[in-house]
Design a protein around this motif. Structure first.
Motif, PDB file in Angstrom:
ATOM      1  N   GLN A 160       0.826  -1.218   0.000  1.00 59.38           N
ATOM      2  CA  GLN A 160       0.000   0.000   0.000  1.00 59.38           C
ATOM      3  C   GLN A 160       0.856   1.263   0.000  1.00 59.38           C
ATOM      4  N   GLN A 161       2.159   1.122   0.201  1.00 60.79           N
ATOM      5  CA  GLN A 161       3.053   2.267   0.301  1.00 60.79           C
ATOM      6  C   GLN A 161       3.962   2.419  -0.914  1.00 60.79           C
ATOM      7  N   LYS A 162       4.062   1.387  -1.711  1.00 58.14           N
ATOM      8  CA  LYS A 162       5.065   1.326  -2.775  1.00 58.14           C
ATOM      9  C   LYS A 162       4.902   2.409  -3.832  1.00 58.14           C
ATOM     10  N   ASP A 163       3.678   2.904  -4.050  1.00 62.67           N
ATOM     11  CA  ASP A 163       3.480   3.888  -5.122  1.00 62.67           C
ATOM     12  C   ASP A 163       3.683   5.318  -4.647  1.00 62.67           C
ATOM     13  N   GLY A 164       4.192   5.511  -3.440  1.00 61.01           N
ATOM     14  CA  GLY A 164       4.586   6.849  -3.035  1.00 61.01           C
ATOM     15  C   GLY A 164       3.899   7.390  -1.801  1.00 61.01           C
ATOM     16  N   SER A 165       4.110   8.667  -1.579  1.00 62.58           N
ATOM     17  CA  SER A 165       3.512   9.382  -0.462  1.00 62.58           C
ATOM     18  C   SER A 165       1.988   9.333  -0.555  1.00 62.58           C
ATOM     19  N   HIS A 166       1.342   9.153   0.600  1.00 67.31           N
ATOM     20  CA  HIS A 166      -0.123   9.190   0.667  1.00 67.31           C
ATOM     21  C   HIS A 166      -0.516  10.048   1.867  1.00 67.31           C
ATOM     22  N   PHE A 181       0.252  16.542   9.060  1.00 64.97           N
ATOM     23  CA  PHE A 181      -0.291  15.735   7.973  1.00 64.97           C
ATOM     24  C   PHE A 181       0.258  14.308   8.051  1.00 64.97           C
ATOM     25  N   PRO A 182      -0.503  13.343   8.596  1.00 63.27           N
ATOM     26  CA  PRO A 182      -0.054  11.949   8.558  1.00 63.27           C
ATOM     27  C   PRO A 182       0.076  11.464   7.120  1.00 63.27           C
ATOM     28  N   ASP A 183       1.185  10.767   6.835  1.00 65.65           N
ATOM     29  CA  ASP A 183       1.482  10.303   5.484  1.00 65.65           C
ATOM     30  C   ASP A 183       1.643   8.791   5.510  1.00 65.65           C
ATOM     31  N   LEU A 184       0.616   8.088   5.044  1.00 73.81           N
ATOM     32  CA  LEU A 184       0.584   6.626   5.078  1.00 73.81           C
ATOM     33  C   LEU A 184       1.696   6.008   4.244  1.00 73.81           C
ATOM     34  N   LEU A 186       4.761   7.268   3.440  1.00 71.85           N
ATOM     35  CA  LEU A 186       6.139   7.539   3.857  1.00 71.85           C
ATOM     36  C   LEU A 186       6.417   7.164   5.303  1.00 71.85           C
ATOM     37  N   ASP A 187       5.401   6.709   6.041  1.00 71.30           N
ATOM     38  CA  ASP A 187       5.568   6.380   7.466  1.00 71.30           C
ATOM     39  C   ASP A 187       6.038   7.585   8.280  1.00 71.30           C
ATOM     40  N   VAL A 188       5.524   8.766   7.957  1.00 76.40           N
ATOM     41  CA  VAL A 188       5.853   9.960   8.726  1.00 76.40           C
ATOM     42  C   VAL A 188       4.595  10.800   8.901  1.00 76.40           C
ATOM     43  N   THR A 189       4.663  11.728   9.833  1.00 79.56           N
ATOM     44  CA  THR A 189       3.670  12.796   9.928  1.00 79.56           C
ATOM     45  C   THR A 189       4.402  14.108   9.694  1.00 79.56           C
ATOM     46  N   HIS A 190       4.011  14.818   8.632  1.00 78.30           N
ATOM     47  CA  HIS A 190       4.632  16.092   8.302  1.00 78.30           C
ATOM     48  C   HIS A 190       4.151  17.155   9.283  1.00 78.30           C
ATOM     49  N   VAL A 191       5.051  18.043   9.701  1.00 83.02           N
ATOM     50  CA  VAL A 191       4.750  19.065  10.689  1.00 83.02           C
ATOM     51  C   VAL A 191       5.055  20.443  10.101  1.00 83.02           C
ATOM     52  N   GLY A 212       6.452   0.595   8.163  1.00 83.02           N
ATOM     53  CA  GLY A 212       5.331  -0.212   7.698  1.00 83.02           C
ATOM     54  C   GLY A 212       4.038   0.015   8.441  1.00 83.02           C
ATOM     55  N   TYR A 213       3.992   1.004   9.345  1.00 85.47           N
ATOM     56  CA  TYR A 213       2.779   1.233  10.132  1.00 85.47           C
ATOM     57  C   TYR A 213       1.707   1.992   9.339  1.00 85.47           C
ATOM     58  N   GLY A 214       2.103   2.919   8.485  1.00 89.60           N
ATOM     59  CA  GLY A 214       1.128   3.655   7.680  1.00 89.60           C
ATOM     60  C   GLY A 214       0.245   4.599   8.464  1.00 89.60           C
ATOM     61  N   PRO A 215       0.787   5.701   9.028  1.00 88.48           N
ATOM     62  CA  PRO A 215      -0.064   6.668   9.743  1.00 88.48           C
ATOM     63  C   PRO A 215      -1.138   7.246   8.832  1.00 88.48           C
ATOM     64  N   ARG A 216      -2.373   7.257   9.302  1.00 89.82           N
ATOM     65  CA  ARG A 216      -3.507   7.668   8.469  1.00 89.82           C
ATOM     66  C   ARG A 216      -4.164   8.958   8.964  1.00 89.82           C
ATOM     67  N   HIS A 217      -4.680   8.944  10.194  1.00 94.29           N
ATOM     68  CA  HIS A 217      -5.340  10.115  10.781  1.00 94.29           C
ATOM     69  C   HIS A 217      -4.755  10.376  12.166  1.00 94.29           C
ATOM     70  N   ALA A 218      -5.079  11.559  12.731  1.00 95.15           N
ATOM     71  CA  ALA A 218      -4.527  11.920  14.025  1.00 95.15           C
ATOM     72  C   ALA A 218      -5.479  12.848  14.757  1.00 95.15           C
ATOM     73  N   ALA A 219      -5.302  12.914  16.085  1.00 96.38           N
ATOM     74  CA  ALA A 219      -6.105  13.816  16.924  1.00 96.38           C
ATOM     75  C   ALA A 219      -5.253  14.302  18.085  1.00 96.38           C
ATOM     76  N   PHE A 220      -5.284  15.601  18.328  1.00 98.14           N
ATOM     77  CA  PHE A 220      -4.617  16.168  19.490  1.00 98.14           C
ATOM     78  C   PHE A 220      -5.528  16.044  20.706  1.00 98.14           C
TER      79      PHE A 220
END
Length: 394
Positions: A160-166, A181-184, A186-191, A212-220
């Motif tokens: 699910q990650q091979k085709d790039g940033s999501h 911005f969670p990025d599934l 790239l396995d990062v959250t952009h700040v 390989g975790y794939g961050p999707r959504h987030a909440a403070f």
């Protein structure tokens, strides 16, 4: 009838009536070729569609009610990313929507929006477009500010990650100074820090997720003087909680506090490995954390049609109780009412939860105990066309 009785009757009537908006991808073979924004009336335990609008494009993916009297909707436009667009609707008194404007988006696959800088700016996360965009908002007219891409970054190892940033979600922090911005892919959250003078976002150090975790959504979440961030990871169905520190020179740092499965402490990995966690939200009273699970059936529920006795498969909604140190205590795993609950929303007082079950074509409302945080009996249900992916209480 006494005045007191009349007042009580009036309060009971208003308390049992509400309106919702539900957005979805249109059926692949139906008279409605495009996606839709439906208005639902919820009165005395009955959900009824009262209006429909099909002017938000083929794949409306997100409804944003952050501007008073308006609904902002992004069209994901899978097949024609060059047609991705931002639609503005006026909210009528009866809950119906009226299309008032459309703005083109120079990057495909928009899936989430976030107003910031006092509503003067808008950030859009692009799942299929491998990046993010920002816009200025002047009296409802949106003009492009930034177009930021992550096309040349190293991705995670999973298919699910091979085709790039999501980039999947855009979230404003409690101070109103940052958007993340969670990025599934790239396995990062952009700040990003907000430049309030220009409305532009200034990038800072990212939050790295486990591989390989794939961050999707987030909440403070605020607890006293402390700020925490909860990130839900689609590819492993886990929530990680972080303590957030605001750096004086700019940026945020994150200390991992806890990691929990969205299927609970007794989850069977042989089953839950196929899960695809989706939405995450803090309850209105700030006491609970709620998340949705897709792709794993652990229960069956009654059919939406009460005349049909055949039960249907259901995915699930998880509830945690955060402690003041950021640790997550398990509360409950409840049925979502169908398959692929991509989105849910609690009503204003948290006593009910509306769930959009994308692959079952239904919206369910369940009662919720605000003291225990537990989701209980079904309050109402309705079948909707195509694939409902977003539901909002008006």
């Amino acid at each position: 009838m006494s005045l007191r009785t009349l007042l009580i009757a009036g309060l009971a009537t208003s308390a049992s009536a509400a309106k919702l908006l539900v957005g979805g991808y249109g059926p692949t073979s139906a008279t409605i070729a495009d996606g839709y924004i439906d208005t639902l009336d919820y009165t005395n335990g009955v959900l009824k569609k009262t209006a429909e609008n099909t002017e938000a494009g083929a794949q409306p993916a997100w409804i944003d009610l952050g501007l008073k009297g308006k609904a902002l909707v992004v069209d994901e436009s899978w097949g024609t990313p060059e047609s991705s667009s931002l639609h503005t609707f006026a909210l009528n008194a009866d809950g119906s929507v009226q299309h008032t404007a459309v703005a083109s988006i120079p990057r495909g696959g928009p899936v989430s929006t976030q107003l910031y800088n006092g509503g003067k700016n808008l950030a859009i996360a692009h799942y299929g477009g491998h990046g993010l965009t920002t816009f200025s908002n002047v009296n409802g007219a949106f003009t492009l500010l930034q177009n930021i891409g992550y096309e040349n970054r190293t991705t995670g190892p999973k298919p699910q990650q091979k085709d790039g940033s999501h980039v999947h979600h855009s979230v404003l922090d409690p101070t109103g100074q940052y958007v993340i911005f969670p990025d599934l892919g790239l396995d990062v959250t952009h700040v990003f820090c907000i430049d309030s003078a220009t409305g532009k976002l200034v990038e800072h150090a990212e939050l790295q997720a486990p591989t390989g975790y794939g961050p999707r959504h987030a909440a403070f979440w605020k607890s006293g003087s402390k700020t925490y961030l909860f990130v839900i990871h689609e590819l492993v169905s886990k929530v990680i909680s972080y303590e957030v520190t605001y750096v004086r020179s700019g940026g945020l740092t994150f200390k991992k506090i806890d990691e929990q499965s969205t299927y609970g402490p007794n989850a069977d990995p042989a089953i839950t490995q196929y899960g695809a966690a989706a939405e995450i939200a803090v309850s209105p009273d700030n006491k609970f954390l709620v998340a949705s699970n897709r792709n794993v059936t652990l229960a069956q529920v009654p059919n939406v049609d009460p005349a049909n006795s055949t039960q249907i498969d259901s995915n699930s909604i998880a509830t945690f109780k955060p402690s003041s140190n950021g640790k997550l205590a398990w509360v409950q795993l409840a049925p979502s009412g169908g398959l692929f609950p991509r989105h849910f929303e609690l009503n204003k007082d948290g006593s009910q939860i509306a769930v959009a079950n994308q692959n079952s074509g239904n919206v369910r409302i369940y009662k919720r105990d605000v003291k225990s945080g537990k989701i209980g009996a079904q309050a109402a249900a309705i079948a909707v066309p195509g694939s409902p992916n977003n539901v909002r209480w008006l």
